[in-house]
Design an enzyme around this catalytic site. Sequence first.
Site, PDB file in Angstrom:
ATOM      1  N   ARG A   1      44.815  42.680  28.423  1.00  0.00           N
ATOM      2  CA  ARG A   1      43.981  42.199  29.525  1.00  0.00           C
ATOM      3  C   ARG A   1      42.638  42.903  29.456  1.00  0.00           C
ATOM      4  O   ARG A   1      42.536  44.093  29.744  1.00  0.00           O
ATOM      5  CB  ARG A   1      44.669  42.436  30.866  1.00  0.00           C
ATOM      6  CG  ARG A   1      45.919  41.592  31.051  1.00  0.00           C
ATOM      7  CD  ARG A   1      45.591  40.132  30.982  1.00  0.00           C
ATOM      8  NE  ARG A   1      46.683  39.292  31.464  1.00  0.00           N
ATOM      9  CZ  ARG A   1      46.616  37.984  31.532  1.00  0.00           C
ATOM     10  NH1 ARG A   1      45.528  37.346  31.116  1.00  0.00           N
ATOM     11  NH2 ARG A   1      47.635  37.296  31.992  1.00  0.00           N
TER      12      ARG A   1
ATOM     13  N   ALA B   1      52.641  33.294  33.118  1.00  0.00           N
ATOM     14  CA  ALA B   1      51.797  32.727  34.164  1.00  0.00           C
ATOM     15  C   ALA B   1      50.666  31.942  33.530  1.00  0.00           C
ATOM     16  O   ALA B   1      50.371  32.106  32.340  1.00  0.00           O
ATOM     17  CB  ALA B   1      51.234  33.846  35.042  1.00  0.00           C
TER      18      ALA B   1
ATOM     19  N   SER C   1      43.595  37.833  46.149  1.00  0.00           N
ATOM     20  CA  SER C   1      42.560  38.730  46.700  1.00  0.00           C
ATOM     21  C   SER C   1      41.766  37.988  47.773  1.00  0.00           C
ATOM     22  O   SER C   1      40.616  37.612  47.546  1.00  0.00           O
ATOM     23  CB  SER C   1      41.613  39.204  45.591  1.00  0.00           C
ATOM     24  OG  SER C   1      42.320  39.909  44.608  1.00  0.00           O
TER      25      SER C   1
ATOM     26  N   GLY D   1      40.057  38.634  50.248  1.00  0.00           N
ATOM     27  CA  GLY D   1      38.787  39.159  50.733  1.00  0.00           C
ATOM     28  C   GLY D   1      37.587  38.573  50.013  1.00  0.00           C
ATOM     29  O   GLY D   1      36.477  38.550  50.552  1.00  0.00           O
TER      30      GLY D   1
ATOM     31  N   GLU E   1      44.716  28.836  21.918  1.00  0.00           N
ATOM     32  CA  GLU E   1      44.116  29.423  20.709  1.00  0.00           C
ATOM     33  C   GLU E   1      43.556  30.822  20.931  1.00  0.00           C
ATOM     34  O   GLU E   1      43.464  31.609  20.002  1.00  0.00           O
ATOM     35  CB  GLU E   1      43.041  28.505  20.131  1.00  0.00           C
ATOM     36  CG  GLU E   1      41.855  28.292  21.061  1.00  0.00           C
ATOM     37  CD  GLU E   1      40.853  27.288  20.526  1.00  0.00           C
ATOM     38  OE1 GLU E   1      39.661  27.483  20.785  1.00  0.00           O
ATOM     39  OE2 GLU E   1      41.271  26.325  19.856  1.00  0.00           O
TER      40      GLU E   1
END
Length: 180
Positions: free
Chosen positions: A64, A76, A113, A115, A138
């Site tokens: 990530r 996910a 999130s 906010g 890809e």
Amino acid sequence: MESFTEKTVKQEYIYKGKIIDLSIHDVVLPDGNPGKREIVSHPGAVAVLAVTEDEKIVLVNQYRKPLEKVIAEIPAGKLEKGEEPLECAKRELEEETGFLADKWTAISSFYTSPGFADEIIYLFLAEDLKPGQVHTDEDEFVECVKVTLGEALELMKNNIIHDAKTIIALQYLQLRNQMR
């Protein structure tokens, strides 16, 4: 609750991207004063808690970039325009893990999130797994692993599982197991 409402009087898009859009909203606050809000718009996503017949949890290890590290997560992915969450969940499970599921249960949905972003994630439980075919995007590089709940909790303790959707899924599984 109506007394907390903020009215947008002007909206300016700063960025329109592949995954998110960013806009600035000039608002009138509940007390009548002006304010500004930075809003991230996202089409929504799904997350899949896939559990094998022998009670293993299917995770994917993925780098990530915002975190500059690899974390383990439940499969996910982003909703495509007009796509139903369950169809997206089925697609993402097979794309990332190579599994299909005969039994699907909607667990919950949640805002990631609230906010500053409108992203909603629909969380599903997938059971009665059978082999399908992996076909990641890809630019997507993942490694599929299967772990016990105890192993997953240890990964969470060591910040290898370090994202909200996976932590919520694991807590759901713990509660479900306690209620059996």
